[in-house]
Design an enzyme around this catalytic site. Structure first.
Site, short mmCIF file in Angstrom:
data_model
loop_
_atom_site.label_atom_id
_atom_site.label_comp_id
_atom_site.label_asym_id
_atom_site.label_seq_id
_atom_site.Cartn_x
_atom_site.Cartn_y
_atom_site.Cartn_z
N GLY A 66 0.81 -1.22 0.00
CA GLY A 66 0.00 0.00 0.00
C GLY A 66 0.84 1.26 0.00
O GLY A 66 0.53 2.24 -0.69
N THR A 67 1.91 1.26 0.77
CA THR A 67 2.74 2.47 0.88
C THR A 67 3.34 2.82 -0.47
O THR A 67 3.31 3.99 -0.90
CB THR A 67 3.84 2.27 1.95
OG1 THR A 67 3.19 1.98 3.19
CG2 THR A 67 4.73 3.48 2.08
N ASN A 146 -8.68 3.90 7.84
CA ASN A 146 -8.10 2.77 8.57
C ASN A 146 -8.34 2.82 10.07
O ASN A 146 -8.33 1.80 10.74
CB ASN A 146 -6.59 2.68 8.30
CG ASN A 146 -5.90 4.01 8.38
OD1 ASN A 146 -6.26 4.96 7.68
ND2 ASN A 146 -4.91 4.12 9.23
N GLN A 174 -7.87 -0.43 2.92
CA GLN A 174 -8.75 -1.05 3.92
C GLN A 174 -10.05 -1.56 3.31
O GLN A 174 -10.77 -2.33 3.94
CB GLN A 174 -9.06 -0.05 5.05
CG GLN A 174 -7.87 0.31 5.91
CD GLN A 174 -7.41 -0.86 6.79
OE1 GLN A 174 -8.13 -1.81 7.07
NE2 GLN A 174 -6.17 -0.79 7.25
N SER A 194 -3.44 -3.50 -0.87
CA SER A 194 -2.32 -4.16 -0.20
C SER A 194 -2.72 -5.56 0.25
O SER A 194 -3.75 -5.74 0.91
CB SER A 194 -1.91 -3.32 1.02
OG SER A 194 -0.92 -4.00 1.76
N GLY A 195 -1.89 -6.55 -0.10
CA GLY A 195 -2.23 -7.95 0.13
C GLY A 195 -2.40 -8.36 1.58
O GLY A 195 -3.30 -9.14 1.91
N HIS A 196 -1.55 -7.82 2.47
CA HIS A 196 -1.56 -8.35 3.84
C HIS A 196 -2.81 -7.96 4.62
O HIS A 196 -3.02 -8.43 5.73
CB HIS A 196 -0.27 -8.00 4.60
CG HIS A 196 -0.14 -6.58 5.03
ND1 HIS A 196 -0.40 -6.19 6.32
CD2 HIS A 196 0.25 -5.46 4.38
CE1 HIS A 196 -0.17 -4.88 6.43
NE2 HIS A 196 0.22 -4.42 5.27
N CYS A 320 0.65 2.23 12.82
CA CYS A 320 1.80 3.07 12.49
C CYS A 320 1.96 4.19 13.50
O CYS A 320 3.03 4.72 13.69
CB CYS A 320 1.63 3.67 11.10
SG CYS A 320 0.98 2.52 9.92
N1 PLP Z 1 -3.23 2.95 3.38
C1 PLP Z 1 -4.05 2.53 4.36
C2 PLP Z 1 -5.43 3.09 4.44
C3 PLP Z 1 -3.60 1.59 5.29
O1 PLP Z 1 -4.43 1.18 6.26
C4 PLP Z 1 -2.28 1.08 5.18
C5 PLP Z 1 -1.73 0.13 6.19
O2 PLP Z 1 -2.10 0.16 7.35
C6 PLP Z 1 -1.48 1.54 4.12
C7 PLP Z 1 -1.98 2.48 3.25
C8 PLP Z 1 -0.08 1.05 3.95
O3 PLP Z 1 -0.09 -0.27 3.39
P1 PLP Z 1 1.20 -1.22 3.52
O4 PLP Z 1 1.21 -1.71 4.93
O5 PLP Z 1 0.92 -2.34 2.54
O6 PLP Z 1 2.39 -0.44 3.16
#
Ligand code: PLP
Length: 380
Positions: A66-67, A146, A174, A194-196, A320
């Site tokens: 996701g990042t 999130n 999410q 994002s897969g996880h 985070c």
């Molecule tokens: N965007 C949202 C809304 C998220 O909840 C998260 C992870 O918590 C991310 C982005 C980041 O995703 P990743 O953990 O795959 O980098």
């Protein structure tokens, strides 16, 4: 109870990945047999992800999560459209992957409007419309928050962006896997996933880029992902993402109904048993799996530690942000004061959550709250 932070790899997903971690280790760019195997597996996963979000396979680009998808969407669109303007619209409740990227873009000469949500954490499309100028080159509003699970009016925002030919990105990290997602209905030009968050491993994700969207690469190097995202493909991760996407799409309506019912029992059970609790965010306009509550007079962090002693994993704000003493930027922007924001706790369910697990939380939480309130100087 912290599935918004991450989920375990589904057994079927792991099983499907194993051959690509063992014998089928080929580089998907190789023209020999193991390379061709890997390429075929990557192509199949691309179709599975495309099917889940309603786009063409050629519009799916695999990333590290996701990042990266958020960084690429914002920076890639900003730099590709520099000649057209320098204004970006986003919201104050985005994940740091969007917010910090937007802040960095400000240091590179871009101007960013950070829209505030209403008291339930929802961005009003009228505010988006008002913020648009003739220099606006990107609108980025998340599909679901999130922390509080608030579902955003992405279809309405997508419609007004499309009418003005402004690229619209939505961080759906999410939402994907939790609710039906359709990039056409949302009129999204870019979407991060994002897969996880839905049964695939960590470190794999995707960015949907609508055909015809101009975007500068984030990673330069080899010609992978149609020259747009360099780097040898993470074949096992991609296979896992595809399988998780296929699983997520099956019976999503029924899964959602079951999780919503469990979540509502959790919220009602907590509010019936404990005084001075508030539900953060709208009761209905939220992800099926999210319950975010503030417990007056006590700190969410203290609640977390006591829940952990009872074998329950929850979160106070986003993973985070934990470890920092800053109150949640999301709750503050909804108008909560710092004390209310500090007293928040997030429970996030998954399809694997059971009635018994809900009972366990309802069994121990009132006692923990009583004990902490008895010690709290704020409660006297
Ligand atoms: N965007 C949202 C809304 C998220 O909840 C998260 C992870 O918590 C991310 C982005 C980041 O995703 P990743 O953990 O795959 O980098």
């Amino acid at each position: 109870m912290d599935n918004a932070a991450t989920t375990p790899i589904s057994p079927e997903v792991l099983e499907g990945m194993m051959p690509y971690l063992k014998g089928h280790f080929g580089n998907a760019s190789g023209i020999y047999a193991t390379g061709r195997d890997a390429r075929q597996a990557v192509d199949e996963a691309r179709k599975q992800v495309a099917q889940l979000i309603g786009c063409k396979p050629g519009e799916v680009y695999f990333t590290s999560g996701g990042t990266e998808s958020d960084n690429w969407a914002l920076k890639g669109i900003a730099f590709a459209n520099r000649n057209k303007g320098n204004h970006i619209i986003t919201s104050a409740i985005e994940h740091p992957a969007v917010l910090e990227t937007a802040k960095w873009l400000e240091t590179q000469g871009f101007e960013v409007s950070y829209l505030m949500p209403d008291a339930s954490g929802i961005i009003n499309p009228d505010e988006v419309e008002k913020a648009i100028t003739d220099r606006t080159i990107l609108i980025s509003i998340m599909a679901a928050n999130n922390e509080i699970g608030a579902l955003q009016p992405v279809a309405a925002i997508g419609a007004l962006a499309r009418a003005r030919k402004i690229p619209f990105h939505t961080d759906a990290v999410q939402a994907v896997g939790a609710i039906p997602v359709d990039v056409k209905a949302w009129q999204a030009d870019l979407l991060s996933l994002s897969g996880h968050k839905f049964g695939a491993p960590k470190g794999i994700g995707a960015l949907y880029v609508r055909t015809g969207t101009r975007i500068t690469p984030l990673l330069h190097g080899g010609a992978q992902e149609r020259n747009r995202r360099a780097g040898t493909e993470n074949v096992p991760g991609i296979v896992g993402l595809g399988l998780a996407a296929a699983r997520a799409g099956q019976g999503i309506e029924e899964k959602t109904a079951r999780i919503t019912a469990l979540r509502n029992r959790l919220i009602d059970g907590i509010m019936d048993a404990i005084s001075h609790v508030r539900l953060n965010g709208d009761r209905n306009s939220r992800l099926p799996n999210n319950a975010n509550l503030s417990f007056r007079f006590i700190e969410g962090e203290a609640l977390l530690l006591h829940l952990d002693l009872n074998g329950i994993a929850a979160s106070s704000g986003s993973a985070c942000a934990s470890g920092s003493l800053e109150p949640s930027h999301v709750l503050l922007s909804m108008g909560l004061d710092a004390e209310e924001a500090h007293s928040s706790l997030r429970f996030t369910l998954s399809e694997a959550t059971t009635e018994e697990e809900i009972n366990t939380v309802l069994g121990v939480l009132p006692g923990i709250v009583d004990k902490l309130r008895a010690m709290s100087p704020l409660a006297s």
